[in-house]
Design a protein around this motif. Structure first.
Motif, mmCIF file in Angstrom:
data_model
loop_
_atom_site.group_PDB
_atom_site.id
_atom_site.type_symbol
_atom_site.label_atom_id
_atom_site.label_comp_id
_atom_site.label_asym_id
_atom_site.label_seq_id
_atom_site.Cartn_x
_atom_site.Cartn_y
_atom_site.Cartn_z
ATOM 1 N N PRO A 152 7.541 11.760 11.067
ATOM 2 C CA PRO A 152 6.621 10.709 11.528
ATOM 3 C C PRO A 152 5.893 10.001 10.385
ATOM 4 O O PRO A 152 5.673 8.785 10.451
ATOM 5 C CB PRO A 152 5.632 11.468 12.419
ATOM 6 C CG PRO A 152 6.365 12.685 12.852
ATOM 7 C CD PRO A 152 7.233 13.061 11.698
ATOM 8 N N GLU A 153 5.541 10.735 9.331
ATOM 9 C CA GLU A 153 4.849 10.102 8.217
ATOM 10 C C GLU A 153 5.770 9.153 7.464
ATOM 11 O O GLU A 153 5.366 8.046 7.077
ATOM 12 C CB GLU A 153 4.293 11.158 7.263
ATOM 13 C CG GLU A 153 3.421 10.564 6.165
ATOM 14 C CD GLU A 153 2.711 11.622 5.340
ATOM 15 O OE1 GLU A 153 1.993 11.233 4.410
ATOM 16 O OE2 GLU A 153 2.871 12.822 5.625
ATOM 17 N N LEU A 154 7.009 9.559 7.254
ATOM 18 C CA LEU A 154 7.966 8.664 6.619
ATOM 19 C C LEU A 154 8.170 7.405 7.448
ATOM 20 O O LEU A 154 8.233 6.292 6.911
ATOM 21 C CB LEU A 154 9.309 9.380 6.430
ATOM 22 C CG LEU A 154 9.364 10.460 5.360
ATOM 23 C CD1 LEU A 154 10.634 11.288 5.515
ATOM 24 C CD2 LEU A 154 9.306 9.850 3.961
ATOM 25 N N TYR A 155 8.271 7.568 8.734
ATOM 26 C CA TYR A 155 8.464 6.432 9.636
ATOM 27 C C TYR A 155 7.277 5.483 9.573
ATOM 28 O O TYR A 155 7.447 4.261 9.525
ATOM 29 C CB TYR A 155 8.665 6.963 11.058
ATOM 30 C CG TYR A 155 9.032 5.903 12.078
ATOM 31 C CD1 TYR A 155 10.364 5.615 12.347
ATOM 32 C CD2 TYR A 155 8.050 5.214 12.777
ATOM 33 C CE1 TYR A 155 10.711 4.656 13.298
ATOM 34 C CE2 TYR A 155 8.377 4.248 13.721
ATOM 35 C CZ TYR A 155 9.709 3.973 13.972
ATOM 36 O OH TYR A 155 10.045 3.020 14.906
ATOM 37 N N GLU A 156 6.089 6.047 9.546
ATOM 38 C CA GLU A 156 4.891 5.211 9.514
ATOM 39 C C GLU A 156 4.771 4.448 8.198
ATOM 40 O O GLU A 156 4.411 3.272 8.179
ATOM 41 C CB GLU A 156 3.643 6.074 9.708
ATOM 42 C CG GLU A 156 2.340 5.283 9.658
ATOM 43 C CD GLU A 156 1.120 6.169 9.820
ATOM 44 O OE1 GLU A 156 -0.007 5.646 9.698
ATOM 45 O OE2 GLU A 156 1.275 7.387 10.053
ATOM 46 N N ALA A 205 10.345 5.218 -0.801
ATOM 47 C CA ALA A 205 10.248 6.579 -0.269
ATOM 48 C C ALA A 205 10.659 7.596 -1.319
ATOM 49 O O ALA A 205 10.018 8.651 -1.474
ATOM 50 C CB ALA A 205 11.105 6.714 0.986
ATOM 51 N N LEU A 206 11.713 7.308 -2.084
ATOM 52 C CA LEU A 206 12.138 8.232 -3.138
ATOM 53 C C LEU A 206 11.068 8.364 -4.213
ATOM 54 O O LEU A 206 10.877 9.448 -4.775
ATOM 55 C CB LEU A 206 13.447 7.753 -3.758
ATOM 56 C CG LEU A 206 14.701 7.905 -2.894
ATOM 57 C CD1 LEU A 206 15.906 7.316 -3.605
ATOM 58 C CD2 LEU A 206 14.953 9.362 -2.543
ATOM 59 N N VAL A 231 15.856 10.151 3.444
ATOM 60 C CA VAL A 231 15.629 11.582 3.252
ATOM 61 C C VAL A 231 16.767 12.395 3.870
ATOM 62 O O VAL A 231 17.283 13.336 3.251
ATOM 63 C CB VAL A 231 14.263 11.990 3.833
ATOM 64 C CG1 VAL A 231 14.140 13.506 3.925
ATOM 65 C CG2 VAL A 231 13.126 11.427 2.978
ATOM 66 N N LEU A 232 17.176 12.046 5.067
ATOM 67 C CA LEU A 232 18.284 12.782 5.680
ATOM 68 C C LEU A 232 19.593 12.521 4.929
ATOM 69 O O LEU A 232 20.418 13.427 4.776
ATOM 70 C CB LEU A 232 18.422 12.394 7.150
ATOM 71 C CG LEU A 232 17.245 12.802 8.046
ATOM 72 C CD1 LEU A 232 17.554 12.462 9.501
ATOM 73 C CD2 LEU A 232 16.922 14.275 7.911
ATOM 74 N N VAL A 281 0.819 -1.219 0.000
ATOM 75 C CA VAL A 281 0.000 0.000 0.000
ATOM 76 C C VAL A 281 0.845 1.259 0.000
ATOM 77 O O VAL A 281 0.534 2.247 -0.653
ATOM 78 C CB VAL A 281 -0.944 -0.020 1.218
ATOM 79 C CG1 VAL A 281 -1.641 1.320 1.397
ATOM 80 C CG2 VAL A 281 -1.980 -1.117 1.053
ATOM 81 N N ALA A 282 1.959 1.208 0.700
ATOM 82 C CA ALA A 282 2.764 2.425 0.833
ATOM 83 C C ALA A 282 3.351 2.914 -0.478
ATOM 84 O O ALA A 282 3.797 4.046 -0.564
ATOM 85 C CB ALA A 282 3.900 2.190 1.828
ATOM 86 N N LEU A 283 3.345 2.076 -1.504
ATOM 87 C CA LEU A 283 3.919 2.507 -2.767
ATOM 88 C C LEU A 283 3.033 3.458 -3.529
ATOM 89 O O LEU A 283 3.497 4.233 -4.354
ATOM 90 C CB LEU A 283 4.167 1.287 -3.663
ATOM 91 C CG LEU A 283 5.315 0.378 -3.261
ATOM 92 C CD1 LEU A 283 5.461 -0.712 -4.293
ATOM 93 C CD2 LEU A 283 6.597 1.154 -3.151
#
Length: 450
Positions: A130-134, A211-212, A144-145, A17-19
């Motif tokens: 927090p959204e990236l972590y979730e 994420a990217l 990202v960092l 789903v996260a994709l």
């Protein structure tokens, strides 16, 4: 600079789903930003946070600093000077002290950036992290960092000064690709030498690329646009290059040796439909176009028309996914309902990518190569990339629209359908990273490389 990750508009049960993201990078802080007045004092310290995403951000910042202390001298013969400030901005507190280079903390909502004039890496601790972590776990925060620290690497290598002298040589999209590449370099080391709280195996590596994908440009933005950061294919490709080839390749990227693949819409009609054909129209084009491409690779073979089963019973086809190659009659069958869901929730070329992979298997069988086994799945993935590369040069008929490559990357990261053989099996040792890599080899080098 990284912008917000936006929520998916729909969910596809058979995919991760996260994709399924429709986010874009945005520019709030340009590269020539100046610290606010009065300036925020630079400090290497990070305010301690008790929340898990905040702890991951702190640990990653420290690990990145330590990594580049050793890597910059090793790769470039230059000593690393520690980044002056790593700071987490509390963007939801109207009274919060603004971080470097912005006038209000709220201006950083959904953002992370490196500001060269203040030598500061700043991120939104209330929303973005927090959204990236979730969505992606700790590695979503880390990539990202690592990208932002990649911009600090550029500064230390003198790229900022070179860009000021010759901006045509260093457009924004090139700088962003270099930062994605440096992120791949750092995370590859973290995979070998784990950072506490930051697991980084093959699954997490795929999550970093996912994420990217979420930070890709909106469709229709071209590589020459001043704000362009890259589409999903280009961003993921740069990350892979850093992971596999190291920092020197990142530094050697130029506008001459780094092809960028994003493009504008070719017509108002294509733009009006968001680059997506209706499913049945798409399948008609793929049947004719993929058939012509793969038929050209095996001149004595007549590629099959698409069917919904042919000689193979449905249970035999199902393990291959929404499209399948039938060994009994050499046909390519499609599950219209499953392809329809993929088409609607990711995009038309996600469906085309899956179907093209089955034509690749059919062509292998037609030329005497086995359509069963790991080599078959690997070749099918590569041939799908070769077919996609052909569409770049198409002057009429079926051709790539903006966003099509992003859709291909998403389905390759999310599922192994394209890499499955005629028995529905794929190499368990391969993940999205490898599938995208094989697809990319075919796209850039053509079918002979498959």
């Amino acid at each position: 600079m990284m912008g917000a990750v936006r929520a998916p508009t729909a969910r596809l049960a058979t995919l991760v789903v996260a994709l399924l993201l429709t986010s874009a990078c945005s520019l709030v802080v340009p590269g020539s930003a100046r610290p606010v007045d009065p300036p925020v004092p630079a400090s290497a310290a990070i305010a301690s946070r008790s929340d898990p995403p905040g702890r991951v951000a702190e640990a990653t910042a420290r690990a990145l600093q330590e990594f580049w202390r050793g890597e910059l001298p090793a790769a470039f013969g230059k000593e690393w000077s520690d980044i002056g400030t790593f700071t987490a901005a509390t963007t939801r507190d109207p009274a919060a002290t603004p971080p470097p280079c912005v006038n209000r903390a709220a201006d950083l909502t959904g953002q992370a950036f490196y500001c060269p004039s203040a030598d500061a890496v700043v991120w939104d601790a209330d929303g973005l992290v927090p959204e990236l972590y979730e969505r992606f776990g700790p590695v979503g925060v880390a990539v990202v960092l690592a990208h932002e620290v990649g911009h600090a690497v550029q500064t230390r290598l003198g790229v900022d000064a070179e860009q000021a002298r010759d901006p045509q040589r260093f457009p924004t999209i090139l700088l962003e690709s270099m930062a994605d590449c440096y992120a791949g370099v750092a995370l590859a080391l973290f995979a070998e030498e784990p950072v506490a709280g930051l697991p980084l195996g093959p699954e997490e590596r795929d999550q970093a690329m996912q994420a990217l994908v979420g930070f890709r440009d909106p469709i229709g933005v071209t590589a020459g646009d001043e704000s362009a950061h890259g589409n999903a294919f280009d961003r993921v490709s740069a990350f892979q290059d850093g992971w596999t080839e190291g920092a020197s390749l990142c530094a050697d990227m130029t506008v001459d040796n780094r092809p960028f693949t994003q493009r504008r819409f070719g017509s108002e009609a294509d733009q009006a439909r968001g680059g997506n054909l209706p499913l049945r129209e798409l399948l008609a084009f793929v049947e004719r176009d993929a058939g012509g491409f793969f038929g050209g690779l095996a001149p004595a073979w007549h590629p099959p028309q698409l069917s919904t089963g042919g000689a193979c019973p449905v249970p035999e086809l199902a393990p291959q996914g929404p499209a399948a190659y039938c060994r009994e009659d050499g046909g390519v069958a499609v599950d219209v309902a499953a392809l329809g869901r993929l088409h609607d929730e990711v995009g038309d070329f996600a469906a085309a990518t899956v179907v093209a992979g089955r034509y690749g298997l059919a062509m292998l069988a037609a030329t005497g190569r086995s359509p069963v086994g790991r080599p078959a799945g690997a070749a099918a993935t590569c041939l799908t990339g070769a077919y996609t590369g052909r569409l770049f040069d198409a002057t009429d008929g079926f051709h790539l629209s903006p966003g099509d490559l992003d859709e291909a990357v998403q389905v390759l990261l999310a599922a192994d359908w394209v890499a499955r053989d005629a028995a529905g099996a794929s190499d368990p040792a391969e993940h999205g990273f490898e599938r995208v890599g094989r697809f990319r080899t075919g796209l850039l080098e053509g079918p002979a490389a498959c």
